[in-house]
Structure formats: structure tokens, C-alpha cells
Write a protein that holds these residues in place. Structure first.
Motif, PDB file in Angstrom:
ATOM      1  N   GLN A  58     -15.648 -25.627 -30.869  1.00  0.00           N
ATOM      2  CA  GLN A  58     -16.613 -25.363 -31.883  1.00  0.00           C
ATOM      3  C   GLN A  58     -16.460 -24.020 -32.792  1.00  0.00           C
ATOM      4  O   GLN A  58     -16.928 -23.145 -32.365  1.00  0.00           O
ATOM      5  N   ASP A  59     -16.079 -24.317 -34.044  1.00  0.00           N
ATOM      6  CA  ASP A  59     -15.863 -23.086 -34.980  1.00  0.00           C
ATOM      7  C   ASP A  59     -17.499 -22.549 -35.038  1.00  0.00           C
ATOM      8  O   ASP A  59     -18.289 -23.382 -35.480  1.00  0.00           O
ATOM      9  N   TRP A  60     -17.582 -21.199 -34.840  1.00  0.00           N
ATOM     10  CA  TRP A  60     -19.298 -20.861 -34.855  1.00  0.00           C
ATOM     11  C   TRP A  60     -19.090 -19.309 -35.444  1.00  0.00           C
ATOM     12  O   TRP A  60     -18.950 -18.566 -34.899  1.00  0.00           O
ATOM     13  N   HIS A  61     -19.255 -19.299 -36.949  1.00  0.00           N
ATOM     14  CA  HIS A  61     -19.256 -17.885 -37.442  1.00  0.00           C
ATOM     15  C   HIS A  61     -20.563 -17.379 -37.772  1.00  0.00           C
ATOM     16  O   HIS A  61     -21.251 -18.104 -38.234  1.00  0.00           O
ATOM     17  N   PRO A  62     -20.805 -16.201 -37.918  1.00  0.00           N
ATOM     18  CA  PRO A  62     -21.936 -15.458 -38.395  1.00  0.00           C
ATOM     19  C   PRO A  62     -21.544 -15.863 -39.961  1.00  0.00           C
ATOM     20  O   PRO A  62     -20.493 -15.675 -40.505  1.00  0.00           O
ATOM     21  N   GLU A  93     -17.099 -20.645 -47.109  1.00  0.00           N
ATOM     22  CA  GLU A  93     -18.251 -20.402 -45.799  1.00  0.00           C
ATOM     23  C   GLU A  93     -18.283 -21.817 -45.233  1.00  0.00           C
ATOM     24  O   GLU A  93     -18.202 -22.929 -45.737  1.00  0.00           O
ATOM     25  N   HIS A  94     -17.863 -21.522 -43.800  1.00  0.00           N
ATOM     26  CA  HIS A  94     -17.756 -23.083 -43.203  1.00  0.00           C
ATOM     27  C   HIS A  94     -18.532 -22.659 -41.597  1.00  0.00           C
ATOM     28  O   HIS A  94     -18.436 -21.482 -41.136  1.00  0.00           O
ATOM     29  N   CYS A  95     -19.036 -23.828 -41.078  1.00  0.00           N
ATOM     30  CA  CYS A  95     -19.463 -23.643 -39.509  1.00  0.00           C
ATOM     31  C   CYS A  95     -20.133 -22.323 -39.386  1.00  0.00           C
ATOM     32  O   CYS A  95     -19.837 -21.486 -38.400  1.00  0.00           O
ATOM     33  N   TYR A 125     -13.474 -10.652 -36.080  1.00  0.00           N
ATOM     34  CA  TYR A 125     -12.467 -11.529 -35.271  1.00  0.00           C
ATOM     35  C   TYR A 125     -12.730 -13.018 -35.748  1.00  0.00           C
ATOM     36  O   TYR A 125     -13.640 -13.818 -35.251  1.00  0.00           O
ATOM     37  N   ASP A 126     -11.572 -13.659 -36.555  1.00  0.00           N
ATOM     38  CA  ASP A 126     -11.384 -14.840 -36.388  1.00  0.00           C
ATOM     39  C   ASP A 126     -10.767 -15.418 -35.402  1.00  0.00           C
ATOM     40  O   ASP A 126     -10.326 -14.673 -34.543  1.00  0.00           O
ATOM     41  N   SER A 127     -10.900 -16.762 -35.282  1.00  0.00           N
ATOM     42  CA  SER A 127     -10.315 -17.454 -33.980  1.00  0.00           C
ATOM     43  C   SER A 127      -9.669 -18.678 -34.447  1.00  0.00           C
ATOM     44  O   SER A 127     -10.513 -19.712 -34.149  1.00  0.00           O
TER      45      SER A 127
END
Ligand code: VGL
Ligand code: ZN
Length: 222
Positions: A58-62, A93-95, A125-127
């Protein structure tokens, strides 16, 4: 299309369902064309009970994540910037953690999923990969712990599906192979951000020792 069968030894096989979230599906902020076409077939596969472990990402970004074009004044999505000495693609902007767009698609049998790895939670950090982050400011990639989890579950083969074929699925598959797992991309159960990327992705996967297979080839090992 190759019609040979791929035997799945249930005890040793994991299915990894990558980023099936609203923002990557039609109507989402980073919509992948035809992303919705793979939801029902993936649900069917998850229900076939072929895999000893089913895990997901699950992509989950601040909101202030470094991969968002909105956090780079004057930059637009799909431009690349130099970030900590490497090239980073900028995204809409996503997730965003906790947002509706970040939710897992309700059409999948999540009750079958033992582990959901959230990734890209730290601003710098992107992932793309389920196994480790992209390069960060200190020049390292941080592990998510997934390889250790799968090893402790005695998994030897990882089958990947989900979104997007040319980013998170590709990077996860390459890392799975590098971590010593036999890795298989279920090609028909992925879709790319860039439809022009397919031949380059196939080459990169072959180079990394990842097999490209089709879901119709899968059968339970006898
Ligand atoms: C992804 C771009 C940015 C993906 C995630 O799931 O492939 N792509 N974040
Ligand atoms: Zn992302």
C-alpha cells in the motif's frame, strides 16, 4: 503467448498484490489506464488458494512527500528532478496516508492477505519496491522487512501482480529476484503508467532473472 504451465508449490509460494489503491485506478490522481481491468481477475486468483502466503503493498505518503510535484515549486508531475544525487520522477499527489485515494480497492478479498506493507511513509524516501525504498538522502535504500518475513515463512517463489507494471511491480520483482526468491510477474494482471514502456520493462525483468508469465499458465503443483 506462451501456453506452458507454471506449477505453483503452495507451501513455498507467495502472491504479492501491489498497490491496488483508488489513486492508481481510473478516477484516481495517478490513474493507470485500464487499472480496473485487473481487479476482478486478481480477486479470482486470490480466491484460488494457490499460494501459502498472500501479501500486499500500500503506497502511503505524507502530504509533504518528496515525490510530489506540489512540493517542488515550479515543477509539474512527470518531470524528473535531481534529488539527493539521483533522478526522481515527480508525481501528482497520490496515496496520502489515510486519504480515500490511499484505500485498498474494496473489490479484493483482503481477508486472505496476511501482511500489508506500507511504503513511502518517510518524506525523503520514495519506495517503488515492496522490499526496500528508493535511494534516500544518505545514499542508502531502506529495507521494509518483507524479504525476512517471506524467508521466515519458508517462501521460495514470489508471484507479483498489481500496479504499476513499470514502477512498483517492476522494482518489487527485481528486488525479489535479487533477494534470492524465484520471481514471476503475472503480466496480464498488471498495467503500466507508460504504455510505451512494455518492451523496456520486459528486458529489465529478463536481465534481473524475473520470469514473465500469464495467470492462465498457473496450476497447483501435484
Ligand atoms: C507507484 C508511482 C508512484 C506505483 C507508486 O505503485 O507504481 N508509481 N508511487
Ligand atoms: Zn507513490
Amino acid at each position: 503467448m506462451c501456453s506452458s504451465q507454471v506449477s505453483v508449490a503452495r507451501r513455498e509460494a507467495a502472491l504479492l498484490v501491489v498497490d491496488l489503491q483508488h489513486d492508481f485506478l481510473p478516477g484516481g490522481s495517478l490513474a493507470v489506464t485500464e487499472g480496473d481491468a485487473i481487479v476482478a481477475p486478481i480477486a479470482k486468483l486470490m480466491n484460488r488458494d494457490l499460494f501459502g502466503v498472500v501479501a500486499a503493498t500500500q503506497d502511503w505518503h505524507p502530504r509533504d512527500h518528496a515525490s510530489f510535484a506540489s512540493n517542488h515549486p515550479g515543477r509539474r508531475p512527470l518531470e524528473t528532478v535531481e534529488l539527493f544525487g539521483y533522478r526522481q520522477m515527480l508525481w501528482p499527489e497520490h496515496c496520502v496516508a489515510g486519504s480515500a485515494g490511499a484505500a485498498l480497492h474494496p473489490g479484493l478479498p483482503w481477508e486472505r492477505v496476511a501482511l500489508v506493507i506500507r511504503k513511502g511513509m518517510e518524506r525523503e524516501y520514495d519506495s517503488y519496491s515492496a522490499f526496500r525504498s528508493n535511494l534516500g538522502p544518505d545514499g542508502t535504500r531502506k529495507t521494509t522487512g518483507l524479504a525476512g518475513y517471506l524467508r521466515e515463512r519458508a517462501v521460495s517463489g514470489v508471484f507479483l501482480c498489481g500496479l504499476a507494471r513499470d514502477y512498483c511491480v517492476r522494482w518489487s520483482a527485481e528486488d525479489a529476484a535479487q533477494a534470492g526468491f524465484r520471481a514471476f510477474v503475472l503480466w496480464d494482471l498488471t498495467r503500466p503508467v507508460d504504455p510505451g514502456s512494455d518492451s523496456a520493462v520486459r528486458d529489465a525483468l529478463a536481465q534481473a532473472g524475473v520470469a514473465v508469465v500469464f495467470s492462465e499458465q498457473l496450476r497447483a503443483a501435484s
